[in-house]
Design a protein around this motif. Structure first.
Motif, PDB file in Angstrom:
ATOM      1  N   ARG A 150       0.837  -1.207   0.000  1.00 27.88           N
ATOM      2  CA  ARG A 150       0.000   0.000   0.000  1.00 27.88           C
ATOM      3  C   ARG A 150       0.867   1.249   0.000  1.00 27.88           C
ATOM      4  O   ARG A 150       0.550   2.232  -0.675  1.00 27.88           O
ATOM      5  CB  ARG A 150      -0.921   0.013   1.209  1.00 27.88           C
ATOM      6  CG  ARG A 150      -2.102  -0.887   1.076  1.00 27.88           C
ATOM      7  CD  ARG A 150      -3.021  -0.721   2.253  1.00 27.88           C
ATOM      8  NE  ARG A 150      -4.180  -1.587   2.101  1.00 27.88           N
ATOM      9  CZ  ARG A 150      -5.096  -1.762   3.027  1.00 27.88           C
ATOM     10  NH1 ARG A 150      -4.988  -1.128   4.195  1.00 27.88           N
ATOM     11  NH2 ARG A 150      -6.117  -2.554   2.818  1.00 27.88           N
ATOM     12  N   SER A 151       1.941   1.224   0.766  1.00 30.09           N
ATOM     13  CA  SER A 151       2.806   2.406   0.798  1.00 30.09           C
ATOM     14  C   SER A 151       3.525   2.587  -0.542  1.00 30.09           C
ATOM     15  O   SER A 151       3.743   3.705  -0.981  1.00 30.09           O
ATOM     16  CB  SER A 151       3.826   2.310   1.943  1.00 30.09           C
ATOM     17  OG  SER A 151       4.735   1.270   1.711  1.00 30.09           O
ATOM     18  N   ASP A 152       3.881   1.489  -1.205  1.00 30.21           N
ATOM     19  CA  ASP A 152       4.508   1.574  -2.523  1.00 30.21           C
ATOM     20  C   ASP A 152       3.528   2.145  -3.551  1.00 30.21           C
ATOM     21  O   ASP A 152       3.892   2.976  -4.388  1.00 30.21           O
ATOM     22  CB  ASP A 152       4.978   0.201  -2.999  1.00 30.21           C
ATOM     23  CG  ASP A 152       6.202  -0.284  -2.245  1.00 30.21           C
ATOM     24  OD1 ASP A 152       6.856   0.543  -1.563  1.00 30.21           O
ATOM     25  OD2 ASP A 152       6.506  -1.496  -2.329  1.00 30.21           O
ATOM     26  N   VAL A 153       2.281   1.732  -3.479  1.00 28.66           N
ATOM     27  CA  VAL A 153       1.266   2.228  -4.412  1.00 28.66           C
ATOM     28  C   VAL A 153       0.974   3.698  -4.141  1.00 28.66           C
ATOM     29  O   VAL A 153       0.807   4.494  -5.067  1.00 28.66           O
ATOM     30  CB  VAL A 153      -0.022   1.383  -4.302  1.00 28.66           C
ATOM     31  CG1 VAL A 153      -1.166   2.020  -5.077  1.00 28.66           C
ATOM     32  CG2 VAL A 153       0.230  -0.038  -4.820  1.00 28.66           C
ATOM     33  N   ALA A 154       0.963   4.104  -2.879  1.00 30.93           N
ATOM     34  CA  ALA A 154       0.702   5.488  -2.536  1.00 30.93           C
ATOM     35  C   ALA A 154       1.819   6.407  -3.019  1.00 30.93           C
ATOM     36  O   ALA A 154       1.575   7.567  -3.372  1.00 30.93           O
ATOM     37  CB  ALA A 154       0.518   5.624  -1.035  1.00 30.93           C
TER      38      ALA A 154
END
Length: 55
Positions: free
Chosen positions: A49-53
């Motif tokens: 999720r942090s990579d996508v954000a």
């Protein structure tokens, strides 16, 4: 209590108790492993999720 009654009691109640105990002990290890894997999965999802954000 006669010997036959004792053996009957063990046959009727002892075996199911021992079998249940054995299965619970085996399942406890599997549940502990499952808990660890779920924790790792949660960390991986948070990282994704942090990579996508960031993108």
């Amino acid at each position: 209590m006669e010997t036959a009654e004792v053996f009957s009691f063990i046959k009727d109640f002892g075996f199911p108790v021992v079998l249940s105990w054995f299965l619970l002990v085996r399942m406890e290890n599997k549940l502990a492993n499952l808990t660890d894997v779920i924790g790792e999965l949660s960390c991986n999802i948070a990282a994704m999720r942090s990579d996508v954000a960031k993108k």
